[in-house]
Motif scaffolding. Structure first.
Motif, short mmCIF file in Angstrom:
data_model
loop_
_atom_site.label_atom_id
_atom_site.label_comp_id
_atom_site.label_asym_id
_atom_site.label_seq_id
_atom_site.Cartn_x
_atom_site.Cartn_y
_atom_site.Cartn_z
N CYS B 83 0.84 -1.20 0.00
CA CYS B 83 0.00 0.00 0.00
C CYS B 83 0.87 1.24 0.00
O CYS B 83 1.84 1.32 0.75
N THR B 85 -0.73 4.57 -0.35
CA THR B 85 -1.59 5.75 -0.20
C THR B 85 -1.15 6.54 1.04
O THR B 85 -0.44 6.02 1.90
N PRO B 87 -1.83 7.66 4.20
CA PRO B 87 -1.55 7.23 5.58
C PRO B 87 -0.38 6.24 5.67
O PRO B 87 0.42 6.32 6.61
N CYS B 88 -0.25 5.35 4.71
CA CYS B 88 0.89 4.43 4.71
C CYS B 88 2.16 5.16 4.31
O CYS B 88 3.23 4.95 4.88
N CYS B 124 -4.91 2.27 -0.80
CA CYS B 124 -5.33 2.00 0.58
C CYS B 124 -5.98 0.63 0.80
O CYS B 124 -6.98 0.28 0.19
N LEU B 125 -5.41 -0.13 1.71
CA LEU B 125 -5.91 -1.47 2.00
C LEU B 125 -6.91 -1.46 3.17
O LEU B 125 -7.33 -2.52 3.64
N GLY B 126 -7.26 -0.28 3.64
CA GLY B 126 -8.27 -0.21 4.71
C GLY B 126 -7.73 -0.63 6.06
O GLY B 126 -8.46 -1.19 6.88
N SER B 127 -6.46 -0.37 6.31
CA SER B 127 -5.89 -0.69 7.61
C SER B 127 -4.89 0.38 8.01
O SER B 127 -3.80 0.10 8.50
N CYS B 128 -5.29 1.64 7.79
CA CYS B 128 -4.37 2.78 7.90
C CYS B 128 -3.82 2.99 9.31
O CYS B 128 -2.77 3.58 9.47
N VAL B 133 1.28 -1.05 5.60
CA VAL B 133 0.56 -2.29 5.45
C VAL B 133 0.86 -2.93 4.09
O VAL B 133 1.00 -2.24 3.08
S1 FES Z 1 -3.25 3.91 3.39
FE1 FES Z 1 -2.35 1.98 3.53
S2 FES Z 1 -3.92 0.86 4.48
FE2 FES Z 1 -4.88 2.79 4.23
#
Ligand code: FES
Ligand SMILES: Cc1cc2nc3c(=O)[nH]c(=O)nc-3n(C[C@H](O)[C@H](O)[C@H](O)COP(=O)(O)O)c2cc1C
Ligand code: SF4
Lengths: 450, 189
Positions: B83, B85, B87-88, B124-128, B133
């Motif tokens: 990921c 995006t 937040p990651c 985004c994998l939904g685990s920010c 992640v």
């Molecule tokens: S940005 Fe990586 S899991 Fe949301």
């Protein structure tokens, strides 16, 4: 004010290993609310169904999927007497960057979701419910399916749901990696077995949704909050938290924070309290600079105390002590969205951060509408050029002009979701964009790599 | 090679057909069943699904390519999805990606000659809140560090169970992405 010892929380005791089973849920009084609701006859003459919709309205429950739309109002739009099948689609696509609450709810509290489904289905006269869960969530899907099997075995679903004589069926349905399937009409297209293309509204899904039938779409968390409302009574539930912003809210704290995580609180909490007390402060004890309060689509807040010139030409500063509820954030020209708080510290380059976000939206645009497909593409190209050190100062107004043409001209709100952060980043941190264009490098010394 | 459902996937497919008001709605779940049986979705299996669901093959192909998460022909045994995006990225996703590139000796989008690893950058994998992640096949790896990446690659290179999986509590006899316990909840019609 941080209030986390509150009734009807979703991240309750089940938020620990292995406690998600039906047995444990029943021990905590599970399925009592559904039993109560399903015992009411769905006879229009009895008038108890409209009364229940009134209850949901009175509770002030607002949709947790991003728009904060009052759930009771949406329910009212479903013609619960029409002789047409009606459907419920529970939105567990969860792909808004920063958001990761529904995943935890279905993993650790799947029966709360199922109980909420029973309530919503009975009140709105729905026989078939689908839970649309994003394809990446394999373990989460397994939990959900395990819970569904338990609930069927207990007779809660099926042709005689909880002995009520009505049929309610639920089917978990896996997506396959497309952000746009979180948008309600995109979700329905995908559920029908098509590309996840959003559709023009009206007709709204409540009137003509899945398979051209009235369809209720609610976020997973919205649905899971229903049993609590029935158990407590709407009046009492509405008093949890500030007025008109009722009920527990799950804040997802991510980014430059010492202790990232999920915090289920009342909406009395301020942004500073979330960061400093819940999250233990900013990573490496640096100063916070920018915080997105509600998922990546929402306008960023500038929290370094520096003033900026807003769209009206006034010098303003954002308030770090802002209360994190729907109405307060809206008055501050941003939105609570999915309550995903993304923290960025002083060593974050705002130009690179925006570039990262816009790349996401360009990648996820379904391509149906020209302003969205081309607009997000242009934003990405111009930002890439600036970040490469080849930008010109005219590019900044170019970005704002492209973003301006994307809002309100498309089938769904993804275009706005890209334009809103672009507008806010550039307006609030304009000097960083100007510096990057003029000096061909970031204004931030020692910026972290993005 | 021609494709046909085996006994188990056929049973699931027939059951799925009863859960939706139209045949077409079984297309996405159908791809998952093919994946479960074959390990990926092949051209032949798409033609097969088209016939089963009475849809034009070109339509089925179009729908398949719209979605990014299905396994494709030619993907490695382990599909590593990093990921990247915001937040990651804020928490060092690029460093993690570099580590995978270095250990796997692969660039983004590449698969090795032995078809063991495919390296992908994903959104985004939904685990920010547990960034950075990575998802490898069905498993999530959260709060990653370069040391963890090294451990994970080493284990997978030897086809051992990987350390640092952060899937939370798993279900007894998990369903591997399919609908289990078919008979446990028959449609109540
Ligand atoms: S940005 Fe990586 S899991 Fe949301
Ligand atoms: C581009 C886009 C993406 C969305 N993604 C999600 C999502 O992942 N999950 C979600 O619940 N709602 C998402 N929504 C909001 C839904 O369209 C819809 O408003 C919501 O599911 C309604 O549920 P609620 O009223 O309970 O909030 C998205 C909206 C847009 C425009
Ligand atoms: S706005 Fe973008 S994502 Fe939404 S329908 Fe149009 S092209 Fe697709």
């Amino acid at each position: 004010m941080i209030v986390n010892d509150l009734p009807t929380k979703l991240l309750d005791g089940a938020y620990t290993k292995g406690e998600w089973s039906l047995e444990n849920y029943l021990k905590k009084g599970g399925y009592q609310a559904a039993k109560k609701v399903l015992a009411m006859p769905r006879d229009p003459a009895a008038n108890n169904i409209p009364a229940l919709i009134e209850e949901v309205k009175k509770s002030n429950l607002r949709g947790r999927g991003g728009a904060g739309f009052p759930a009771g109002m949406k329910w009212q739009f479903i013609d619960y007497k029409a002789k047409k099948p009606r459907y419920l689609a529970v939105n567990c696509d969860e792909s808004e960057p920063g958001t990761c609450k529904d995943r935890v709810v279905v993993t650790y509290n799947p029966h709360r979701v199922l109980e909420g489904i029973l309530i919503a289905c009975h009140v709105c006269g729905i026989e078939d419910a689908y839970i649309y869960i994003r394809g990446e969530f394999v373990v989460e899907f397994e939990h959900l399916v395990g819970a569904v099997a338990e609930a069927y075995a207990a007779g809660y679903f099926g042709s005689n749901a909880m002995g009520s004589g009505v049929r309610i069926d639920v089917t978990p349905h896996r997506g396959a990696g497309a952000y746009i399937c979180g948008e309600e009409t995109g979700l329905l297209s995908s559920l029908e077995g098509d590309r996840g293309y959003p559709k023009i509204k009206p007709p709204f899904p409540a009137v003509e949704g899945a398979w051209r039938s009235p369809t209720l779409i609610n976020n997973t968390q919205t649905i899971a909050l229903l049993p609590g409302i029935v158990n407590m009574g709407a009046d009492a539930w509405a008093k949890i938290g500030p007025e008109r912003n009722s009920g527990p809210m799950i804040y997802c704290l991510s980014g430059h924070i010492k202790k990232p995580g999920l915090f289920e609180l009342t909406m009395d909490v301020t942004l500073r309290e979330l960061v400093e007390q819940c999250g233990g402060g900013v990573l490496n004890d640096l100063k916070p600079k920018a915080i997105i309060p509600g998922g990546s689509s929402m306008p960023v807040l500038r929290v370094d105390g520096q003033p900026y010139t807003n769209a009206k030409g006034e010098q303003v500063t954002d308030n770090y002590d802002i209360r994190m509820d729907y109405d307060t954030l809206k008055n501050a020209n941003t939105l609570l969205g999915s309550a995903a708080v993304i923290v960025m510290h002083e060593r974050t380059c705002m130009v690179s951060a925006l570039y990262n976000l816009i790349r996401f939206y360009h990648h996820e645009s379904c391509g149906q509408c020209t302003p969205c497909r081309e607009g997000s593409g242009w934003l990405e190209k111009i930002l890439a050029r600036i970040v490469r050190g080849e930008g010109k100062t005219e590019d900044i107004d170019g970005l704002l002009s492209v973003a301006g043409q994307m809002s309100g001209t498309t089938i769904c709100l993804l275009a706005d979701s890209a334009a809103m952060p672009a507008g806010a980043f550039i307006t609030k941190f304009r000097e960083e964009f100007v510096h990057f264009c003029k000096e061909k490098k970031s204004m931030v010394e020692n910026a972290i790599r993005l | 090679m021609a494709f046909a459902f085996n006994e188990e996937t056929r049973k699931q497919f027939d059951w799925l057909l009863k859960r939706y008001p139209t045949k077409q709605a079984c297309l996405l779940p159908g791809f998952r069943l093919v994946e479960a049986q074959l390990g990926h979705v092949s051209q032949e299996s798409m033609d097969y699904l088209a016939k089963e669901l009475e849809l034009p093959p070109s339509f089925v192909h179009g729908v398949f390519t719209f979605y990014s998460h299905y396994r494709r022909e030619g993907d490695g045994k382990y599909v590593v999805q990093v990921c990247h995006t915001l937040p990651c990225a804020l928490r060092g996703a690029h460093q993690i990606l570099d580590c995978f590139k270095e250990h796997l000796k692969l660039g983004v989008g590449e698969t090795d000659a032995a078809k063991k690893f495919t390296l992908k950058k994903v959104e985004c994998l939904g685990s920010c809140t547990t960034a950075p992640v990575v998802q490898i096949n069905d498993d999530y790896f959260e709060n990653l560090t370069p040391e963890k990446v090294r451990d994970i690659v080493l284990a997978l290179q030897n086809d051992e169970k990987s350390p640092h999986i952060s899937n939370g509590p798993t279900l007894e006899g998990g369903c591997k992405g399919m609908m289990p316990m078919v008979d446990a909840y028959p449609k109540g019609r």
